[in-house]
Design an enzyme around this catalytic site. Structure first.
Site, PDB file in Angstrom:
ATOM      1  N   HIS A 170      -4.807   6.654  -0.548  1.00 56.28           N
ATOM      2  CA  HIS A 170      -4.012   5.438  -0.377  1.00 56.28           C
ATOM      3  C   HIS A 170      -4.536   4.380  -1.328  1.00 56.28           C
ATOM      4  CE1 HIS A 170      -7.317   4.252   2.365  1.00 56.28           C
ATOM      5  NE2 HIS A 170      -6.841   3.014   2.379  1.00 56.28           N
ATOM      6  N   HIS A 220      -5.461   0.261  -2.366  1.00 56.14           N
ATOM      7  CA  HIS A 220      -5.842  -1.083  -1.946  1.00 56.14           C
ATOM      8  C   HIS A 220      -5.299  -2.024  -3.010  1.00 56.14           C
ATOM      9  CE1 HIS A 220      -9.463  -0.066   0.936  1.00 56.14           C
ATOM     10  NE2 HIS A 220      -8.297   0.348   1.390  1.00 56.14           N
ATOM     11  N   GLU A 233       0.845  -1.194   0.000  1.00 54.75           N
ATOM     12  CA  GLU A 233       0.000   0.000   0.000  1.00 54.75           C
ATOM     13  C   GLU A 233       0.878   1.241   0.000  1.00 54.75           C
ATOM     14  OE1 GLU A 233      -3.382   0.249   2.460  1.00 54.75           O
ATOM     15  OE2 GLU A 233      -3.991  -1.815   2.065  1.00 54.75           O
ATOM     16  N   ASP A 282     -10.142   1.068   7.797  1.00 52.83           N
ATOM     17  CA  ASP A 282     -10.156   2.469   7.347  1.00 52.83           C
ATOM     18  C   ASP A 282     -11.103   3.299   8.224  1.00 52.83           C
ATOM     19  OD1 ASP A 282      -8.386   2.255   5.138  1.00 52.83           O
ATOM     20  OD2 ASP A 282      -9.989   1.471   3.875  1.00 52.83           O
TER      21      ASP A 282
END
Lengths: 143, 102
Positions: free
Chosen positions: A85, A87, A24, A98
């Site tokens: 960000h 996934h 990530e 999250d």
């Protein structure tokens, strides 16, 4: 409230997150909030400091990164609008993890990166009562 | 009085003020006073009676975890700052084989 980002910034985010795959990656979004939209003006990549072995499904920044970027945003008359960000190999949908770490009034841009290629970016915002994320309209503009 | 710097997303609950003044002889008391003055902040800072684990509090440049935590004493004019830890991640722990596209 829609989230607006120009194509170039979105491409920069995709490029960054393709580079961090299969782990990530993420960074901050600086921008402006007006009556009709939250507009991303800048994206700043920030190192993933989560334990290395877990970075394939976890991302974290240090509080010092927040401090530094918030000070910069305040100094420049911008707002620390949110963060982005990835996934990796997973849908661009917020997880419970999250949500547990989220704040309201903050834009969460999540990008699905499949086999090293960015597929889809979705915008989310946490409900004030923290119960769930709501999807926001993401407007990708050419300016 | 001491000051507390509020993180950008939570300024919606302090009338868009970045810095607010509160009373308190300890950090815990100052944070309690903050949530009395601005009640909407509470659910985002606390889970029950405990600070949420992603909420960091700094006294000057020092993380209060390395001081006496919420029991750390305060002097008039001290500056606190609330900093969220940013963290995220996908659902599930299964590892997908890394097949990078060329």
């Amino acid at each position: 409230m829609p989230v607006r980002i120009n194509q170039d910034l979105q491409a920069r985010i995709f490029h960054h997150l393709e580079q961090t795959w299969p782990n990530e990656g993420g960074g901050f979004l600086l921008g402006e909030v007006s009556q009709d939209a939250a507009t991303v003006r800048e994206c700043i990549a920030v190192e993933n400091v989560f334990e290395a072995a877990e970075q394939y499904h976890r991302y974290a920044m240090t509080p010092q990164d927040w401090m530094r970027l918030e000070d910069e945003a305040d100094r420049r008359g911008l707002t620390l609008l949110g963060y982005y960000h990835s996934h990796p190999d997973s849908p661009a949908i917020p997880s419970d993890y999250d949500r547990e770490h989220a704040l309201p009034n903050f834009v969460y841009l999540i990008t699905e990166v499949q086999a090293g290629a960015a597929q889809e970016m979705l915008a989310w915002r946490l409900r004030t009562d923290r119960s769930r994320f709501d999807s926001e309209t993401l407007e990708v503009v050419c300016d | 009085m001491v000051t507390i710097r509020i993180p950008s997303p939570l300024r919606a609950y302090t009338g868009e003020q970045a810095v607010v003044e509160v009373d308190g002889a300890t950090i815990g008391a100052a944070l309690e006073d903050l949530t009395v003055r601005y009640p909407e902040l509470r659910q985002h800072l606390y889970e029950g009676q405990e600070l949420r684990n992603f909420v960091n509090v700094f006294l000057g440049e020092e993380d209060i975890r390395f001081l006496d935590g919420l029991d750390t004493g305060l002097d008039a004019g001290d500056s606190l700052r609330i900093i969220p830890s940013i963290a995220g991640g996908r659902a599930g722990r299964e590892r997908v084989p890394p097949l990078r596209q060329e």
